[in-house]
Design a protein around this motif. Structure first.
Motif, PDB file in Angstrom:
ATOM      1  N   ASN A  52       0.845  -1.695   0.282  1.00  0.00           N
ATOM      2  CA  ASN A  52       0.271  -0.105  -0.225  1.00  0.00           C
ATOM      3  C   ASN A  52       0.546   0.993  -0.060  1.00  0.00           C
ATOM      4  O   ASN A  52       0.308   2.319  -0.808  1.00  0.00           O
ATOM      5  N   ALA A  53       2.255   1.341   0.960  1.00  0.00           N
ATOM      6  CA  ALA A  53       3.303   2.279   0.729  1.00  0.00           C
ATOM      7  C   ALA A  53       3.279   2.719  -0.420  1.00  0.00           C
ATOM      8  O   ALA A  53       3.656   3.350  -0.917  1.00  0.00           O
ATOM      9  N   VAL A  54       4.005   1.470  -1.694  1.00  0.00           N
ATOM     10  CA  VAL A  54       4.621   1.845  -3.045  1.00  0.00           C
ATOM     11  C   VAL A  54       3.023   1.874  -3.800  1.00  0.00           C
ATOM     12  O   VAL A  54       3.678   3.025  -4.102  1.00  0.00           O
ATOM     13  N   ARG A 100       6.641   3.235   7.163  1.00  0.00           N
ATOM     14  CA  ARG A 100       6.084   4.491   7.492  1.00  0.00           C
ATOM     15  C   ARG A 100       6.768   5.439   5.922  1.00  0.00           C
ATOM     16  O   ARG A 100       7.269   4.327   4.935  1.00  0.00           O
ATOM     17  N   ASP A 101       5.356   5.786   5.414  1.00  0.00           N
ATOM     18  CA  ASP A 101       4.942   6.527   3.533  1.00  0.00           C
ATOM     19  C   ASP A 101       5.284   7.852   3.560  1.00  0.00           C
ATOM     20  O   ASP A 101       5.190   8.284   5.227  1.00  0.00           O
ATOM     21  N   ARG A 109      -4.814   7.020  -7.410  1.00  0.00           N
ATOM     22  CA  ARG A 109      -3.204   6.243  -7.061  1.00  0.00           C
ATOM     23  C   ARG A 109      -3.421   4.893  -7.817  1.00  0.00           C
ATOM     24  O   ARG A 109      -2.286   5.010  -8.013  1.00  0.00           O
ATOM     25  N   ALA A 110      -4.238   4.433  -7.302  1.00  0.00           N
ATOM     26  CA  ALA A 110      -3.488   2.825  -7.769  1.00  0.00           C
ATOM     27  C   ALA A 110      -5.125   1.634  -7.815  1.00  0.00           C
ATOM     28  O   ALA A 110      -6.277   2.937  -7.082  1.00  0.00           O
ATOM     29  N   ALA A 131      -8.508  -3.220  -5.208  1.00  0.00           N
ATOM     30  CA  ALA A 131     -10.790  -3.780  -4.177  1.00  0.00           C
ATOM     31  C   ALA A 131     -10.965  -3.449  -3.043  1.00  0.00           C
ATOM     32  O   ALA A 131     -12.106  -3.699  -2.579  1.00  0.00           O
ATOM     33  N   GLY A 132      -9.839  -2.674  -2.475  1.00  0.00           N
ATOM     34  CA  GLY A 132     -10.461  -2.688  -1.035  1.00  0.00           C
ATOM     35  C   GLY A 132     -10.056  -3.708  -0.054  1.00  0.00           C
ATOM     36  O   GLY A 132     -10.860  -3.747   1.483  1.00  0.00           O
ATOM     37  N   LEU A 133      -9.801  -4.731  -0.194  1.00  0.00           N
ATOM     38  CA  LEU A 133      -9.406  -5.490   0.833  1.00  0.00           C
ATOM     39  C   LEU A 133      -7.971  -6.205   1.576  1.00  0.00           C
ATOM     40  O   LEU A 133      -8.190  -6.579   2.639  1.00  0.00           O
ATOM     41  N   GLY A 134      -6.994  -5.327   1.366  1.00  0.00           N
ATOM     42  CA  GLY A 134      -5.651  -5.435   1.531  1.00  0.00           C
ATOM     43  C   GLY A 134      -5.605  -4.995   3.692  1.00  0.00           C
ATOM     44  O   GLY A 134      -5.650  -6.023   3.948  1.00  0.00           O
ATOM     45  N   LEU A 135      -6.488  -3.738   3.296  1.00  0.00           N
ATOM     46  CA  LEU A 135      -6.299  -3.912   5.184  1.00  0.00           C
ATOM     47  C   LEU A 135      -7.606  -4.777   5.436  1.00  0.00           C
ATOM     48  O   LEU A 135      -7.045  -4.824   7.074  1.00  0.00           O
ATOM     49  N   ALA A 136      -8.374  -4.862   5.514  1.00  0.00           N
ATOM     50  CA  ALA A 136      -9.790  -5.320   5.630  1.00  0.00           C
ATOM     51  C   ALA A 136      -8.459  -6.628   6.162  1.00  0.00           C
ATOM     52  O   ALA A 136      -9.040  -7.437   7.653  1.00  0.00           O
TER      53      ALA A 136
END
Length: 499
Positions: free
Chosen positions: A394-396, A421-422, A448-449, A452-457
């Protein structure tokens, strides 16, 4: 011709006794049966003992009566000289006088009687007020008359249609005459009084059983109330409503059963909710790429090579996105299982170095190490690495390519902190809970990218499985620091080393 089938004996018994179906009825029947058995055994034992005691009591009374008659007949002389008649003061002249005086000195009970036999004939009987009349029983008279001719006392038992005799025949001899005093008890009448007593006992026992049955009916009904609530609640629960719970009262086995069932309903509710969420997610997110691929395939010109190549590339890209989405959804579904997290002793310093090396392969960025925790903790290294790399990914995505990205680990207040940290777009305070939810994305994310919005979940599920939390510190336009915070379960003393 058809033949009617007959029900089995067991089935017929169940049909005839429908009241034994309920647990309450079976408990009451079992308790009453055991109580009735105990009362019956106690009553029969006491009755047998009382019968034996009555026989011994009558036998002892007859022994004393025989001794008293001997004293009267012989006085205190060793050779049994004729005794003294208390009415005349002279020795008894005949057995008739002796037997008369002996019988007049006795006070007879209702079931007791006496006979005086002289020269083989009954000459004396009990007074008229005595109801027990053995002289009217020929069988008894014919039995005791020959015994009066003997020279020793005879004791015996004789049962006739008239009575059950317990008797003693004490003979006496004079120079010209002989006789005997016959003393007898009617044991049938003696036992009749005993039976009357135990008939009263039986009536009291039946009344006690009825009272015990009523009290048990109330008590068992109260004890089984949680089970009835369990049954009614289970009847009300459907696949669309798993929110009903059983009230818990007390702290006994039934209360423990109620709590166990409630916990089971919680797990079922969570499983059903997870299943519905998965179906909703799949239906919501897979519909769009499928529609895109179908639409382009329908509009594709098969004779145009450029159009075919373009459509093929778009379809493959959408299929890749669908594959990533399915993987993410399966990961979220597995997060509800008990074996999703498999903790083990892990060297956090080594895990930090390995994760940093893996993150370098995500993008050609300047990767930094903020801090390194030299500690061994108990956690699932694979899941933690998956969540940590998701934060790095996500930071990338959400930071400029010329800015650095830093990873770090530290121990703070008995908690293990693992962060990325980014210097990216940042997350507003009102969006910090949104981005942790399924398909939740910040306002700047679509610009920006892709995703699907599942990464942080997924990250949140992994950290929650470790009884931890996701900590977000962010400033819009300046960057974010997102940390995995889990309770420190040390395998060795914790040490922190500066970078």
């Amino acid at each position: 011709m058809a033949h009617a089938t007959r029900p089995s004996p067991a089935l017929a018994g169940r049909v005839r006794l429908p009241w034994l179906i309920t647990v309450r009825s079976r408990v009451i029947a079992a308790v009453l049966a055991l109580a009735a058995l105990a009362l019956t055994i106690a009553g029969l034992t006491a009755y047998s003992l009382e019968r034996a005691m009555a026989e011994r009591r009558v036998e002892g009374y007859l022994e004393r009566a025989v001794d008293e008659f001997r004293v009267l007949a012989c006085g205190q002389s060793a050779d049994c000289a004729p005794g003294i008649d208390p009415t005349t003061g002279r020795p008894f002249a005949s057995p008739t006088d002796l037997i008369r005086v002996a019988m007049q000195s006795q006070v007879l009970a209702a079931n007791e009687s006496e006979l005086g036999i002289v020269n083989g004939k009954v000459v004396w009987t009990a007074p008229e007020g005595v109801t027990f009349r053995p002289e009217q029983d020929p069988e008894f008279v014919n039995t005791v008359v020959p015994l009066s001719e003997l020279d020793h006392v005879t004791r015996g038992r004789l049962a006739t249609p008239m009575a059950d005799y317990f008797y003693a025949v004490t003979p006496v001899r004079f120079p010209n005459q002989s006789g005997a005093l016959v003393q007898t008890f009617d044991m049938r009448a003696e036992f009749a009084m005993l039976r009357a007593t135990y008939l009263t006992y039986a009536l009291v026992a039946v009344g006690s059983l009825a009272m015990v049955g009523f009290l048990i009916w109330l008590l068992v009904g109260r004890l089984l109330q949680p089970i009835r609530l369990l049954r009614t609640t289970a009847e009300d629960i459907t696949e669309h409503d798993l929110t009903r719970r059983i009230p818990v009262h007390g702290n006994d086995d039934l209360s423990a059963l109620t709590r166990t069932v409630n916990a089971m309903l919680d797990r079922l509710n969570a499983a059903m909710g997870s299943q519905r969420q998965l179906l909703d997610d799949v239906g919501h997110e897979l519909r769009t790429p499928v529609t895109i691929v179908r639409g382009h395939l329908e509009l594709m010109d098969a004779d145009d090579a450029d159009d075919v190549r373009t459509t093929r590339a778009l379809a493959l890209d959408e299929l890749d996105r669908m594959g990533r989405l399915v993987d993410d959804l399966l990961t979220l579904a597995k997060a509800e299982r008990s074996d999703f997290i498999q903790p083990q002793p892990t060297d956090i310093g080594r895990l930090t170095d390995e994760t940093l090396e893996k993150a370098r392969g995500l993008a050609p960025r300047r990767w930094l190490l903020d801090e390194l925790a030299d500690v061994e903790a108990v956690l699932d290294p694979q899941r933690v690495t998956q969540a940590w790399l998701q934060l790095a990914s996500n930071a990338v995505k959400y930071s400029p390519g010329d800015t650095p990205i830093a990873l770090g680990s530290a121990v703070r207040d008995s908690e293990l902190w693992l962060w990325v940290r980014d210097q990216g777009v940042g997350i507003s305070p009102e969006e910090r809970e949104l981005v942790l939810a399924r398909f939740g994305r910040g306002a700047n994310a679509p610009l920006r990218a892709d995703g699907a919005g599942l990464g942080l979940a997924i990250v949140d599920k992994i950290v929650t499985g470790h009884s931890g939390r996701v900590d977000i510190e962010s400033t819009l336009g300046q960057g974010s620091t997102i940390a995995l915070v889990v309770p420190l379960q040390s395998a060795t003393p914790a040490l922190e080393a500066a970078p």
